[in-house]
Design a protein around this motif. Structure first.
Motif, PDB file in Angstrom:
ATOM      1  N   UNK A 164      13.930   0.179  -3.988  1.00 32.41           N
ATOM      2  CA  UNK A 164      13.759  -0.833  -2.949  1.00 32.41           C
ATOM      3  C   UNK A 164      14.322  -2.214  -3.255  1.00 32.41           C
ATOM      4  N   UNK A 165      14.549  -2.597  -4.518  1.00 28.40           N
ATOM      5  CA  UNK A 165      14.767  -4.025  -4.773  1.00 28.40           C
ATOM      6  C   UNK A 165      15.826  -4.350  -5.805  1.00 28.40           C
ATOM      7  N   UNK A 166      16.757  -3.432  -6.054  1.00 29.39           N
ATOM      8  CA  UNK A 166      17.748  -3.630  -7.112  1.00 29.39           C
ATOM      9  C   UNK A 166      19.158  -3.577  -6.560  1.00 29.39           C
ATOM     10  N   UNK A 167      19.994  -4.558  -6.961  1.00 31.07           N
ATOM     11  CA  UNK A 167      21.431  -4.509  -6.716  1.00 31.07           C
ATOM     12  C   UNK A 167      22.119  -4.360  -8.068  1.00 31.07           C
ATOM     13  N   UNK A 189      15.771   1.329   7.622  1.00 33.71           N
ATOM     14  CA  UNK A 189      15.344   2.678   7.983  1.00 33.71           C
ATOM     15  C   UNK A 189      14.557   3.319   6.837  1.00 33.71           C
ATOM     16  N   UNK A 190      14.968   3.035   5.601  1.00 29.15           N
ATOM     17  CA  UNK A 190      14.233   3.566   4.459  1.00 29.15           C
ATOM     18  C   UNK A 190      12.868   2.897   4.349  1.00 29.15           C
ATOM     19  N   UNK A 191      12.827   1.580   4.595  1.00 28.57           N
ATOM     20  CA  UNK A 191      11.538   0.880   4.644  1.00 28.57           C
ATOM     21  C   UNK A 191      10.618   1.554   5.657  1.00 28.57           C
ATOM     22  N   UNK A 192      11.147   1.809   6.856  1.00 26.69           N
ATOM     23  CA  UNK A 192      10.339   2.413   7.917  1.00 26.69           C
ATOM     24  C   UNK A 192       9.821   3.787   7.516  1.00 26.69           C
ATOM     25  N   UNK A 227       0.822  -1.226   0.000  1.00 28.18           N
ATOM     26  CA  UNK A 227       0.000   0.000   0.000  1.00 28.18           C
ATOM     27  C   UNK A 227       0.851   1.269   0.000  1.00 28.18           C
ATOM     28  N   UNK A 228       1.976   1.250   0.731  1.00 30.18           N
ATOM     29  CA  UNK A 228       2.682   2.505   1.000  1.00 30.18           C
ATOM     30  C   UNK A 228       4.103   2.579   0.459  1.00 30.18           C
ATOM     31  N   UNK A 229       4.732   1.437   0.197  1.00 27.92           N
ATOM     32  CA  UNK A 229       6.128   1.439  -0.256  1.00 27.92           C
ATOM     33  C   UNK A 229       6.230   1.243  -1.765  1.00 27.92           C
ATOM     34  N   UNK A 230       5.736   0.141  -2.260  1.00 31.22           N
ATOM     35  CA  UNK A 230       5.912  -0.187  -3.678  1.00 31.22           C
ATOM     36  C   UNK A 230       5.293   0.847  -4.615  1.00 31.22           C
TER      37      UNK A 230
END
Length: 474
Positions: free
Chosen positions: A347-350, A454-457, A64-67
């Motif tokens: 959020x999900x890339x290296x 911390x970024x997730x939060x 809901x809030x991150x992706x």
């Protein structure tokens, strides 16, 4: 150091062996500026709650809030080189048709028919289509998303065709990647990444590389837990003991940049500081050329008296990669040829921009099970001078399969990936069973994990966008 107590301040501790920067400073071919900087910051020592890995409600909050608010790499431009080429990017419950709608225009359409909601293109598919047509009732759209046709249109006189265009996510292109963001109010990709990371990414010229191997596997662990297995070299000694004789694991360098980017540098061609009383410079060469894990295809360079194994390896790698890619690498630094540079782009890339192991990792949560992750590994190489190359299709492995079974995978590296992920099931189950409310992190070697969480939060709290690291600490 605290003068009164004689103790190091939190976050100040480092392994007493030489630093990563001291190692690469001795290389004959000097490192570029983006490799020489250091950007560590102490971000606290508190435990990180385990709920984020175990709670279905937390995962729903992320959807809901991150992706919906973050920039994500959907595909490479090379996946859709011609008008009409499309690539479906799925992230949890969301799905997008990324399509080249014109010669220099790329759109990301929400993958749902505006009639009765049917997916317009199958999940994880790619191909060519002159238009976008629903397989259920045949409604169709032009590549730019404008409505093309409604069969039996006489029965839909109540519709305004202008309002029936396919909704779109925002699209930007950088480094040969196509990035998407669902938030129409989101910052630009440049602002999102921050100046330092943007300058690094541009310096790598990843648009000049292509994907020659793409492997995907699903794991029984939360997506963040799976990502964090790759964020530090602290685990190398016990998880990858076979590489320790030639890997500077515990004196790796860790950097945090702005809110959405961090990295580590792990040097190769040097003995782990923990093993220097057991291994010599000659042993480093032996380790690199041993069996099917060899990075040099079984050849073994001669180590002359007074030579450093690291320099010999750099010279060997340079010659090998020049032959393989038909590319002049005389200007490339030794550290780019040898060392592991691992960047997290939230959020999900290296991204691994080095020459010896240029890779992409992407992690996506399973929409139906917060304890499962879709993990992808993509290997890149320079585009040939002829201009002729083919982007590899994805190979999807079953849970029981080893990465070493993927066609084209180096068996030794495949087993390293297996070792990285073999711990995940036990870690997920352990957190579920643990009486402890959180996980404990090292201040330096696990700073990327703390920075990431911390970024997730920040997103979970609904904080307004900020690329500044300082805003995460409030």
């Amino acid at each position: 150091m605290n003068v009164e107590t004689g103790k190091l301040e939190p976050g100040a501790a480092r392994h007493p062996a030489e630093s990563t920067q001291e190692i690469i400073a001795r290389d004959r071919n000097a490192a570029p500026a983006w490799a020489r900087d250091e950007s560590y910051r102490y971000l606290g020592s508190e435990d990180v709650s385990k709920e984020r890995y175990t709670s279905a409600d937390f995962a729903k909050g992320e959807f809901d809030r991150l992706w919906p608010r973050t920039w994500q790499m959907a595909c490479r431009e090379d996946h859709i080189p011609e008008i009409g080429d499309y690539y479906v990017y799925d992230i949890g419950p969301y799905s997008f048709i990324v399509v080249r709608s014109d010669e220099d225009e790329i759109k990301a359409h929400y993958n749902a028919c505006l009639h009765r909601g049917t997916k317009l293109k199958p999940s994880a598919s790619e191909g060519y289509s002159p238009s976008i047509k629903c397989p259920f009732h045949g409604w169709s759209w032009n590549l730019d998303g404008s409505l093309a046709e409604i069969p039996e249109n006489w029965d839909f006189a109540h519709l305004d065709d202008r309002k029936m265009c396919l909704p779109q996510a925002r699209v930007e292109r950088l480094g040969g990647f196509v990035w998407v963001n669902m938030d129409p109010q989101a910052p630009s990709l440049a602002d999102y990444l921050g100046e330092t990371a943007l300058s690094h990414l541009k310096a790598w010229k990843l648009e000049d590389r292509y994907i020659y191997l793409h492997v995907q596997k699903s794991y029984p662990a939360n997506w963040k837990l799976t990502m964090e297995a790759f964020m530090e070299a602290y685990h190398v000694g016990d998880t990858h003991p076979q590489v320790a004789p030639a890997n500077g694991d515990v004196n790796s360098q860790y950097d945090v940049y702005d809110a959405h980017v961090d990295r580590f540098i792990s040097t190769l061609g040097v003995v782990s500081p923990k093993l220097r009383d057991r291994y010599s410079e000659a042993d480093i060469i032996e380790n690199f050329t041993l069996g099917d894990s060899s990075a040099l295809g079984g050849s073994r360079p001669e180590l002359k008296e007074g030579e450093r194994a690291r320099q010999v390896m750099a010279d060997m790698f340079r010659a090998m990669f020049e032959r393989a890619s038909d590319t002049d690498l005389s200007h490339v630094s030794d550290t780019e040829l040898l060392d592991t540079y691992s960047y997290t782009f939230f959020p999900n890339l290296f991204l691994f921009p080095g020459i010896s192991l240029p890779m992409i990792y992407r992690f996506r949560p399973d929409a139906r099970d917060h304890r499962r992750t879709i993990y992808e590994v993509m290997f890149m190489r320079p585009k040939p001078r002829s201009g002729s190359f083919e982007t590899a299709p994805v190979q999807v492995l079953e849970d029981r399969q080893s990465f070493a079974e993927a066609e084209g995978m180096d068996p030794g590296f495949g087993r390293i990936l297996d070792q990285d992920t073999d711990n995940l099931f036990a870690q997920q189950e352990g957190l579920e069973a643990s009486a402890k409310s959180g996980i404990t992190l090292a201040n330096y070697q696990e700073i990327r994990i703390r920075h990431f969480e911390m970024t997730v939060d920040s997103y979970m709290a609904g904080a307004p966008f900020s690329a500044k690291l300082e805003d995460l600490q409030r």
